[in-house]
Enzyme design. Structure first.
Site, PDB file in Angstrom:
ATOM      1  N   ASN A 121      -1.277 -41.855 -57.493  1.00 40.59           N
ATOM      2  CA  ASN A 121      -1.028 -41.170 -55.913  1.00 40.59           C
ATOM      3  C   ASN A 121      -2.264 -41.828 -55.384  1.00 40.59           C
ATOM      4  OD1 ASN A 121       1.638 -40.030 -56.071  1.00 40.59           O
ATOM      5  ND2 ASN A 121       0.735 -38.266 -57.063  1.00 40.59           N
ATOM      6  N   HIS A 180      -2.526 -26.557 -60.275  1.00 41.32           N
ATOM      7  CA  HIS A 180      -2.439 -28.033 -60.464  1.00 41.32           C
ATOM      8  C   HIS A 180      -3.827 -28.728 -59.431  1.00 41.32           C
ATOM      9  CE1 HIS A 180      -1.034 -31.812 -61.273  1.00 41.32           C
ATOM     10  NE2 HIS A 180       0.304 -31.662 -60.963  1.00 41.32           N
ATOM     11  N   THR A 228       8.001 -33.155 -64.311  1.00 40.05           N
ATOM     12  CA  THR A 228       8.836 -33.073 -63.245  1.00 40.05           C
ATOM     13  C   THR A 228      10.066 -33.454 -63.420  1.00 40.05           C
ATOM     14  OG1 THR A 228       7.217 -32.979 -61.475  1.00 40.05           O
ATOM     15  CG2 THR A 228       9.385 -33.988 -60.703  1.00 40.05           C
ATOM     16  N   GLN A 287       3.195 -23.875 -63.376  1.00 33.28           N
ATOM     17  CA  GLN A 287       2.336 -24.746 -62.736  1.00 33.28           C
ATOM     18  C   GLN A 287       2.394 -24.714 -61.286  1.00 33.28           C
ATOM     19  OE1 GLN A 287       2.391 -28.989 -62.521  1.00 33.28           O
ATOM     20  NE2 GLN A 287       0.444 -28.912 -63.841  1.00 33.28           N
ATOM     21  N   TYR A 321      -2.822 -34.748 -56.063  1.00 30.36           N
ATOM     22  CA  TYR A 321      -2.025 -33.804 -55.031  1.00 30.36           C
ATOM     23  C   TYR A 321      -3.363 -33.114 -54.260  1.00 30.36           C
ATOM     24  CZ  TYR A 321       1.888 -35.185 -57.740  1.00 30.36           C
ATOM     25  OH  TYR A 321       2.854 -35.930 -58.309  1.00 30.36           O
ATOM     26  N   ASN A 330      -3.725 -35.412 -60.430  1.00 26.37           N
ATOM     27  CA  ASN A 330      -2.797 -36.270 -60.177  1.00 26.37           C
ATOM     28  C   ASN A 330      -2.653 -36.764 -58.806  1.00 26.37           C
ATOM     29  OD1 ASN A 330      -2.360 -36.466 -63.053  1.00 26.37           O
ATOM     30  ND2 ASN A 330      -0.453 -35.617 -62.906  1.00 26.37           N
ATOM     31  N   ARG A 335       6.494 -36.870 -72.514  1.00 26.12           N
ATOM     32  CA  ARG A 335       7.863 -37.505 -72.874  1.00 26.12           C
ATOM     33  C   ARG A 335       8.426 -37.230 -74.012  1.00 26.12           C
ATOM     34  NH1 ARG A 335       5.996 -43.133 -69.859  1.00 26.12           N
ATOM     35  NH2 ARG A 335       4.094 -41.934 -69.846  1.00 26.12           N
TER      36      ARG A 335
END
Length: 372
Positions: A232, A172, A17, A91, A177, A175, A320
């Site tokens: 989350n 997805h 993101t 995604q 969601y 994480n 990253r």
């Protein structure tokens, strides 16, 4: 081999993101086409998380794939990636409770399997057009008769991704969601057909997989999961049973891949050996899923190569490191030094920290510094 594709190596670009979608409308801009094309040497690019509907949005300035303008913009992105020789999956993302009325159509409440407030804060755009963090609100539990509508949102987004000339889609389900909120017992307190035993908690995920298969074919669909993840405010009472079931069932569909967030990511990012239970979870998923397994999170060249040698994954996804090194596969191949990533430019902004990280060829003066 990944579905119908022969890959040149095993280095994948993880979804990242970046909160740089053009406003109004959360539309990917020309910089996004440049950014992804720069990284087309990845064996596979998985796009940043892309909301399937207005209801699915949870952060300021993230792109969608539910409007005509968004599809046309993504088409320019995929064209740039393909011209550079790359492969790109979209995604598909619904954040569920990780949102806020300020991001929802008509300021409605976010939806979730159960009306449980997550810890943490939502990232919204304030009245001055700046990013701001504000507390989450209590979400609304989805009614049973709304489930087909949720599935329909994924189908529409999958068809839009096809129109935008992506090479496949990733569901997805990680994480913390929406789909992960259904899967994990800590966020799913339902007592109907979508709650309780693991077969019920995973029902929505498999309904979506089955609904997307006629659109793309199973060999162009991937699924992302995050067993033992904590992002989350997510948790499960028996993650081995839950994610062992998920991996085993997904194996039946002959998908392009399963994408697992490394259960040992926190330890490995801090230079520590993987926790035995986390490593055991990774091995369990590997055992239960018979197809291609992508593993992401906390890897460097040495640890990624080790996991491949040990058979704990088939491809390694870097986030990253790919953000800061557009030519990461080549740098890993020759052992070249890596650019350091700049956390201050992760989210929002323009070219800085997005398209201005140099490649080795640019450092040598063999390529121009800016996107063409």
């Amino acid at each position: 081999r990944l579905g119908p594709f022969n890959l040149p190596h095993r280095v994948v670009m993880a979804p990242l993101t970046r909160s740089r979608a053009r406003q109004p409308g959360n539309v990917p801009g020309s910089l996004a086409a440049c950014y992804y094309a720069q990284r087309a040497s990845a064996a596979l690019i998985i796009s940043e998380a892309t909301q399937i509907s207005m209801q699915g949005q949870g952060y300021a300035w993230t792109p969608g794939i539910h409007s005509r303008e968004q599809v046309e913009a993504w088409l320019r992105v995929t064209e740039a990636v393909h011209q550079a020789g790359g492969l790109m999956f979209c995604q598909l993302w619904h954040v569920g409770r990780i949102s806020h009325p300020a991001l929802q159509p008509d300021n409605m409440l976010p939806v979730a399997p159960s009306a449980i407030i997550p810890a943490g804060k939502a990232f919204i755009e304030n009245e001055r057009g700046e990013g701001a963090l504000i507390p989450f609100v209590r979400p609304r539990a989805l009614d049973l008769d709304e489930m087909p509508y949720v599935v329909a949102q994924y189908v529409r987004a999958a068809k839009n991704a096809l129109a935008a000339n992506f090479d496949g889609v990733e569901i997805h389900a990680a994480n913390g969601y929406l789909l992960d909120q259904f899967i994990e017992s800590g966020t799913n307190r339902r007592t109907d057909a979508y709650g309780g035993p693991v077969e019920n908690r995973t029902r929505l995920l498999f309904e979506i997989v089955e609904a997307l298969t006629p659109v793309w074919g199973p060999d162009r669909i991937g699924v992302r999961i995050s067993p033992m993840g904590k992002m989350n405010d997510i948790h499960d009472d028996d993650p081995e049973a839950t994610f062992g079931h998920v991996a085993e069932r997904l194996s039946e569909y002959e998908l392009a891949y399963l994408h697992m967030v490394n259960p040992a990511v926190e330890q490995m990012q801090n230079g520590k050996d993987p926790d035995p239970r986390a490593l055991g979870m990774a091995k369990l998923v590997r055992k239960q899923f018979k197809g291609n397994l992508i593993v992401a999170g906390g890897f460097d060249a040495e640890s990624g190569a080790r996991w491949l040698r040990e058979g704990w994954g088939d491809l390694i996804a870097f986030g990253r490191k790919f953000l800061a090194n557009p030519d990461l596969p080549e740098r890993l191949r020759i052992g070249a030094p890596l650019n350091a990533d700049d956390p201050s430019s992760y989210y929002g902004g323009g070219e800085k920290g997005y398209t201005d990280y140099p490649s080795l060829a640019q450092d040598r003066g063999d390529q121009p510094k800016s996107c063409v």
